[in-house]
Design a protein around this motif. Structure first.
Motif: not given
Length: 354
Positions: A33-39, A328-344
């Motif tokens: 996923i190329s979208i940034s955690p911040e976005d 639920f969109a907030l829960l989805r996106d902010c937990s995914l942001a953590r996934v991307v940050k850890i993955s990066n």
């Protein structure tokens, strides 16, 4: 685990999230996923702007902690005096309240119990921390609202943490309801040492009804849909059910477990993301317009109940929100942001490893 997501997992993510982010596919059956955690955080905060009680989940620069096991640390603390215990209870007190014609709050500022009234009895959601609380807050709250706790037919426990099951012993012994949990969380509580334990919690329940995803409890004129939404625990249950406000009918969705209390565990975070994404779709399909939590500071119930007490006849219900599923969109996106940050981070470490 590598920093990249398999194409299979990515496909599920993409279909469930329907994010507007650009995605970079890799060869060798891998994707990133190329979208940034911040976005992702900005996207989530915008979607869930009506629920500031959830925003702490989006603070991705704060390290995730693992909820502590208090078997040992509890012994280091001085016990509270009766006066201190009474003062703490008074500070946390929240009066029981009829929130909808068939839905009642009986909890405190820290943790909620909700009562669904049907034509054939009551459905209780969660049992707070202890028998003392379930007797003094839940049972007495039900009576003060003009109902009889002997009419409790089901106790649904949303997940295997004691602030939600700890008062079940009193409820079960006194009123004899059937106890409902998911298979995964029954199994968790049957372990010699569950994932999270606190001595102030009451006893875990004895296995009774084990539900599968999509199970429906039908009692009288009411159907409550139960979905397994793993993440907070492996078997967290979230609910969708109808509520009434005079002649108006609404659909409520209750998220069963909110905090990211399992540390920087990318698998659990991914599980949480997928659950929130799927539950948002379910809630959208059911035209959900009421978002609820089992912690009243998470769904802003404290403020909304105060507004409800001051509501005028011609004013809208403060719990009804056409953008309720944005939570639920907030829960989805902010937990995914953590996934991307850890993955990066894992990707950078991998590249710098000889």
């Amino acid at each position: 685990m590598t920093s990249q997501l398999s194409c299979c997992a990515f496909s599920v993510l993409y279909k469930s999230l329907i994010l507007t982010a650009s995605l970079t596919l890799c060869s060798q059956a891998q994707a990133q996923i190329s979208i940034s955690p911040e976005d992702l955080v900005k996207q989530g905060l915008l979607a869930g702007a009506n629920y500031p009680g959830l925003t702490s989940l989006c603070e991705i620069d704060r390290p995730l902690k693992i909820a502590g096991d208090r078997r040992r640390s509890i012994n280091k603390r001085s016990p509270l005096t009766d006066e201190e215990r009474a003062q703490r209870a008074e500070r946390s007190m929240l009066a029981p309240l009829r929130v909808f014609d068939n839905l009642y709050f009986v909890g405190n500022r820290s943790v909620a119990s909700w009562v669904i009234q049907t034509s054939d009895g009551l459905i209780l959601i969660d049992a707070m921390n202890s028998n003392r609380q379930s007797e003094a807050i839940i049972a007495e709250g039900i009576r003060s609202l003009g109902m009889d706790p002997n009419d409790i037919r089901y106790l649904i426990i949303t997940h295997a943490h004691g602030d939600h099951y700890g008062g079940q012993e009193y409820i079960v012994n006194e009123f004899k309801p059937r106890v409902v949990m998911s298979e995964a969380d029954w199994t968790e509580l049957e372990k010699p040492e569950p994932e999270i334990f606190n001595p102030k919690w009451g006893l875990a329940p004895t296995r009774d009804i084990s539900i599968e995803d999509g199970h429906v409890i039908e009692l009288g004129d009411t159907k409550v849909e139960l979905y397994v939404t793993p993440g907070h625990t492996l078997g967290t249950i979230s609910l969708i059910f109808p509520v009434k406000d005079g002649q108006q009918k609404h659909m409520a969705a209750m998220w069963g477990g909110t905090g990211l209390n399992f540390g920087p565990n990318i698998e659990r975070l991914q599980m949480y993301t997928d659950s929130a994404a799927r539950f948002k779709q379910l809630a959208d399909n059911k035209a959900v317009d009421v978002f609820l939590s089992n912690h009243p500071t998470r769904d802003n119930s404290v403020e909304r109940m105060q507004a409800l007490l001051q509501r005028q006849i011609d004013q809208p219900h403060p719990f009804v929100d056409t953008n309720a599923t944005g939570a639920f969109a907030l829960l989805r996106d902010c937990s995914l942001a953590r996934v991307v940050k850890i993955s990066n981070y894992q990707d950078r470490v991998q590249k710098n490893t000889p």
